[in-house]
Design a protein around this motif. Structure first.
Motif, PDB file in Angstrom:
ATOM      1  N   THR B  58      -2.732  -6.986  -3.003  1.00 57.00           N
ATOM      2  CA  THR B  58      -1.353  -7.712  -3.308  1.00 57.00           C
ATOM      3  C   THR B  58      -1.497  -9.315  -2.838  1.00 57.00           C
ATOM      4  OG1 THR B  58      -0.078  -7.289  -1.362  1.00 57.00           O
ATOM      5  CG2 THR B  58       0.139  -5.576  -2.854  1.00 57.00           C
ATOM      6  N   VAL B 227       8.140   4.925   2.013  1.00 58.00           N
ATOM      7  CA  VAL B 227       7.373   4.364   1.148  1.00 58.00           C
ATOM      8  C   VAL B 227       6.840   2.980   1.858  1.00 58.00           C
ATOM      9  CG1 VAL B 227       7.133   3.198  -1.174  1.00 58.00           C
ATOM     10  CG2 VAL B 227       9.069   4.973  -0.645  1.00 58.00           C
ATOM     11  N   CYS B 228       5.461   2.959   1.971  1.00 57.29           N
ATOM     12  CA  CYS B 228       4.781   1.837   2.664  1.00 57.29           C
ATOM     13  C   CYS B 228       4.127   1.136   1.595  1.00 57.29           C
ATOM     14  CB  CYS B 228       4.378   2.103   4.020  1.00 57.29           C
ATOM     15  SG  CYS B 228       3.072   3.156   3.974  1.00 57.29           S
ATOM     16  N   GLY B 229       3.746   1.668   0.459  1.00 54.54           N
ATOM     17  CA  GLY B 229       2.985   0.937  -0.528  1.00 54.54           C
ATOM     18  C   GLY B 229       2.834   1.991  -1.870  1.00 54.54           C
ATOM     19  N   MET B 230       2.147   1.274  -2.614  1.00 56.46           N
ATOM     20  CA  MET B 230       2.120   2.000  -4.045  1.00 56.46           C
ATOM     21  C   MET B 230       0.748   1.763  -4.786  1.00 56.46           C
ATOM     22  SD  MET B 230       5.762   2.203  -5.591  1.00 56.46           S
ATOM     23  CE  MET B 230       7.138   2.934  -4.766  1.00 56.46           C
ATOM     24  N   TYR B 234      -1.069  -1.481  -7.690  1.00 52.24           N
ATOM     25  CA  TYR B 234      -1.462  -2.716  -7.163  1.00 52.24           C
ATOM     26  C   TYR B 234      -2.643  -3.461  -8.384  1.00 52.24           C
ATOM     27  CZ  TYR B 234       0.433  -1.626  -2.680  1.00 52.24           C
ATOM     28  OH  TYR B 234       1.085  -1.492  -1.656  1.00 52.24           O
ATOM     29  N   PRO B 239       3.040  -2.531 -14.271  1.00 54.68           N
ATOM     30  CA  PRO B 239       3.205  -1.248 -13.499  1.00 54.68           C
ATOM     31  C   PRO B 239       3.675  -0.090 -14.413  1.00 54.68           C
ATOM     32  CG  PRO B 239       4.667  -3.082 -12.725  1.00 54.68           C
ATOM     33  CD  PRO B 239       3.901  -3.645 -13.957  1.00 54.68           C
ATOM     34  N   GLY B 257      11.873   2.035   1.636  1.00 55.75           N
ATOM     35  CA  GLY B 257      10.674   1.239   1.878  1.00 55.75           C
ATOM     36  C   GLY B 257      10.748   0.751   3.389  1.00 55.75           C
TER      37      GLY B 257
END
Lengths: 319, 319
Positions: B58, B227-230, B234, B239, B257
């Motif tokens: 990111t 949720v700490c990432g997707m 990326y 998306p 999050g």
């Protein structure tokens, strides 16, 4: 006791897309105004006011193709929130003449399980129809979502979607700082940035889809999004995709689904809070009243195209 | 003190889509192995182990078109988590020879603000490289997401996405009950229903997109989704849309999050919990070691196509 006429509003068939008046039927049925023998835990009620609520749309879809596993039964009366008067009670908590609110049927008289009654109405110095709205399920939902789920604190920036049909009404009558018509916004992200230069602390989510997507770009650190419905998605065969969820990571946003049923233990506290506001005129409340069960299909269908101004109520009988 | 060679890995230009090795550059720079005069709060470190982490993708995007407002500076070294040895310290909390972990640069020696050091490493009976993974940011993220944000309780059904590259490894070595390769699943919803007939209590979300959509159909009442990432999103210019969010209402699901930085005050408690598990062999931990800064581009790019088996570490120097 006499067999009497009992007008009903039925679901004709499962609905896809926007509901039409022709998806509903009005029929004349009959009912015996006497509790059947051995009807423990059943109550015979006369329905006074019925509530038109967005969630009802999710019950009109074929449950096999719906987000809601429950559904109305085609050729049976709709069910929904309403204010009713007890005609005869088979349950110890209720007696003839009690005014109650809870889940009833869209018809003049209903035989309902006592468990469907949510509360006996004790405060009758305010209009009884208010118990379909500000003093009923929708009011309690707002209270729980705002204070419990959203944990909104004084001074925070709040955005409410599907607040009502009319922008002028929101600003001039209800006292919101600003209001927008989300259906007419070309660039909702830019509009939100203009109205919330510091970002949004609490977004009371009723809409979903593109609105949620734009809000996610404008949430503030540690923001909260209580979600009790997504009305913009109910009539779509294919829901819109929400593409900006990754933003909840950087902003540590909490998106919390809830249903009002989990908060009814706070109803007494809620009434203590809201009744004085109503009596002192500190809360502005507007109702859109349709008269008579035969106006039911029009009233219910209307809320999905934003025809109503204020809470859509259907009057079945005034006492 | 001598000017010495200082190999660096630079970002050549902003990246869109999957990163390629050719998006990164290896250059030979030089550095004076002495703190400049008056360098208070600055520390000169020798980098030992660098961590390859998904969030770094990111930072490679043009910030104007990214979910992350921060970004790497083209023609400058990457930054990331790493284990380093203090060469000279301008800050009272650190002294020559200390081993630390925190944010450093992708180069042999770095002059970094002391504030970028997260912790001095006290327990050196375990491999130092572990502080880029199980004992560092990723381990602390798992701990915070699982126990704090997810509030996971014994007996609950847990689904973790992006758990690792290899399904066999997950089942046979790491002790998961079941594992699937989400990239190969034709009908993820059906697969989840088969593995979780009672539904999912906690979904540790690292993937987003279609995986989240399928999970939303299978969440249990009062379920939690930290949720700490997707990572699946990326590398996408556009998306994927998540279409099943309305399900969080009926199931009262909490999507939360979080970033690990909010939980570092629990790092001591975390070490107390996890170090005995490592020493007694009760936690299986696998590293994928790349040797030398010149392997950096290959190692980093590889994690986005799932080439690594276990935690991808880049060794700069072993002491």
């Amino acid at each position: 006791m006499a067999q009497v006429k009992n007008k009903q509003v039925l679901l004709k068939h499962y609905v896809s897309g926007f509901p039409k008046e022709s998806d509903l039927n009005i029929v004349d049925s009959t009912i015996n105004l006497k509790l059947p023998e051995g009807s423990n835990d059943t109550v015979l009620v006369k329905n006074l006011y019925l509530s038109c609520d967005p969630y009802m749309r999710t019950l009109m879809s074929d449950p096999k193709a719906s987000i809601n596993p429950r559904a109305y039964v085609p050729q049976s009366p709709l069910t929904g929130y309403g204010v009713s008067k007890v005609v005869e009670s088979g349950h110890k908590d209720y007696k003839e003449g009690d005014i109650v609110w809870g889940i009833t049927n869209w018809e003049e008289y209903s035989l309902i399980p006592a468990a469907q009654i949510h509360f006996k109405i004790e405060h009758t110095d305010v209009p009884l129809s208010y118990y379909t709205g500000i003093l009923g399920m929708p009011g309690m939902t707002a209270y729980a979502g705002f204070f419990e789920v959203g944990a909104t604190k004084k001074g925070e920036n709040v955005f409410v979607s599907a607040a009502s049909g009319a922008v002028d009404l929101l600003k001039n009558k209800f006292g919101y700082d600003e209001a927008i018509n989300y259906k007419e916004e070309q660039d909702l992200n830019a509009t939100l940035k203009r109205h919330f230069p510091e970002g949004i602390d609490v977004y009371f989510e009723n809409v979903g889809g593109k609105t949620l997507d734009a809000v996610l770009l404008n949430m503030r650190l540690q923001g909260r999004i209580p979600v009790c419905g997504m009305i913009s998605q109910y009539n779509l065969t294919q829901p819109e995709g929400v593409t900006n969820l990754a933003h909840i990571v950087y902003k540590r946003v909490r998106l919390q689904g809830f249903i009002v049923a989990d908060y009814y233990h706070l109803y007494g506290k809620f009434l203590e809070f809201v009744l004085p506001h109503i009596r002192e005129g500190k809360v502005v409340y507007v109702e859109d009243i349709a008269e008579g069960l035969e106006k039911g299909p029009e009233a219910l269908v209307g809320i999905f195209s934003g025809k109503n101004v204020g809470k859509q109520v259907l009057v079945v009988a005034r006492e």
